[in-house]
Scaffold this active site. Structure first.
Site: not given
Ligand SMILES: NC(=O)c1ccc[n+]([C@@H]2O[C@H](COP(=O)([O-])OP(=O)(O)OC[C@H]3O[C@@H](n4cnc5c(N)ncnc54)[C@H](O)[C@@H]3O)[C@@H](O)[C@H]2O)c1
Ligand SMILES: O=C(O)C[C@H](O)C(=O)O
Length: 257
Positions: A30, A120, A93, A60-62, A37, A24, A172, A96
């Site tokens: 999200r 989430h 979560d 993990i992906s949102n 995504n 984001r 994360m 936190r």
């Molecule tokens: N579940 C949770 O608690 C949580 C916490 C943090 C982040 N997230 C989510 O995780 C995701 C990544 O966040 P981030 O901060 O690491 O982002 P980031 O941009 O740092 O990393 C994302 C990675 O995904 C890769 N990527 C992009 N497109 C791709 C594809 N088609 N195939 C494979 N890899 C690909 C990129 O190369 C990069 O390495 C986001 O959707 C974010 O919202 C979830």
């Molecule tokens: O908040 C976000 O977009 C990333 C992740 O889901 C988080 O909770 O930190």
């Protein structure tokens, strides 16, 4: 690196952690990440079904509330779906909720546990501070409300602080490692491994729901119930159902389009 190497990367895996996709930026929800995504997750899950259909998947992906149902539909279509092996990672979560509770109750965070249920995103994140351990009398109803809101807004707080440079990464990484390690312990037969996760569920009427889950040799060994809720938590539970249901249905619809 690209789709050509997916087979090589996935073959033989016992566990696949999916953090791929866009994070984001300030002002986004999200769900605003869905359009990009959802396709990324669908593609990766198609490859998982092909190359390591028995692996545990840590999503993990949102938006997790939609990407987990997408994964389930992809696996169902491929004939590889096992509800015991698909997990939305909600550990951050919990991390936190524990941290904020420990600070307010003035207890060491390493001693604290707080279940977080629901989903989430925003109000779908429901920390159950009434079940927090160690219990304390030091928190007023207002304190609990404030801790709940801070837990629900924790991700947004980080996104705003990073001002366009992404979302929570180090926390994360920690949370992802805690959850993956718990999955590995379960696979290795360690008894009584319990973590919260967004999984296929009958705990409520919703088909997916985060709650405490016992992990075992095949993934989910048991999805645990909610336990006793306070009136505030009961209200939070009813309030989150509409949004969570819509996010789940959005994922299912996308995967079947
Ligand atoms: N579940 C949770 O608690 C949580 C916490 C943090 C982040 N997230 C989510 O995780 C995701 C990544 O966040 P981030 O901060 O690491 O982002 P980031 O941009 O740092 O990393 C994302 C990675 O995904 C890769 N990527 C992009 N497109 C791709 C594809 N088609 N195939 C494979 N890899 C690909 C990129 O190369 C990069 O390495 C986001 O959707 C974010 O919202 C979830
Ligand atoms: O908040 C976000 O977009 C990333 C992740 O889901 C988080 O909770 O930190």
């Amino acid at each position: 690196m690209g789709d050509d190497q997916l087979g090589e990367a996935l073959e033989g895996s016992d566990i696949v952690i999916i953090p791929a996709g866009v994070p984001r930026k300030p002002g986004m929800t999200r769900d605003d990440l869905f359009n990009i995504n959802a396709g990324i997750v669908k593609n990766l899950c198609t490859a998982i079904a092909k190359y390591c259909p028995n692996a545990l998947v840590n999503m993990i992906s949102n938006p997790v509330n939609s990407t987990v149902p997408i994964a389930a539909e992809v696996f169902k279509k491929a004939g590889t779906y096992d509800e015991k092996k698909l997990f939305g990672v909600t550990t951050l979560d919990v991390v936190r909720a524990k941290t904020f509770y420990a600070g307010k109750a003035n207890v060491p965070v390493t001693d604290v546990n707080v279940p977080v249920v629901g989903g989430h995103a925003g109000i779908t994140i429901l920390p159950l501070f009434s079940q927090a351990t160690p219990a304390t009398n030091a928190l007023s109803d207002e304190d609990i409300k404030a801790l709940t809101k801070r837990t629900q807004d924790g991700g947004t707080e980080v996104v705003e602080a990073k001002a366009g440079k992404g979302s929570a990464t180090l926390s994360m990484a920690y949370a992802g490692a805690v959850f993956a390690n718990a999955c590995l312990k379960g696979l290795n037969g360690v008894p009584d491994v319990v973590e919260c996760s967004f999984v296929q569920s009958t705990v409520t009427e919703l088909p997916f729901f985060a709650s405490k889950v016992k992990l075992g040799k095949n993934g989910v060994e048991e999805v645990l119930g909610l336990g006793q809720l306070s009136d505030f938590e009961k209200e939070g539970l009813e309030n989150l159902k509409g949004e969570l249901k819509a996010s789940i249905e959005k994922g299912i619809k996308f995967a079947n389009a």
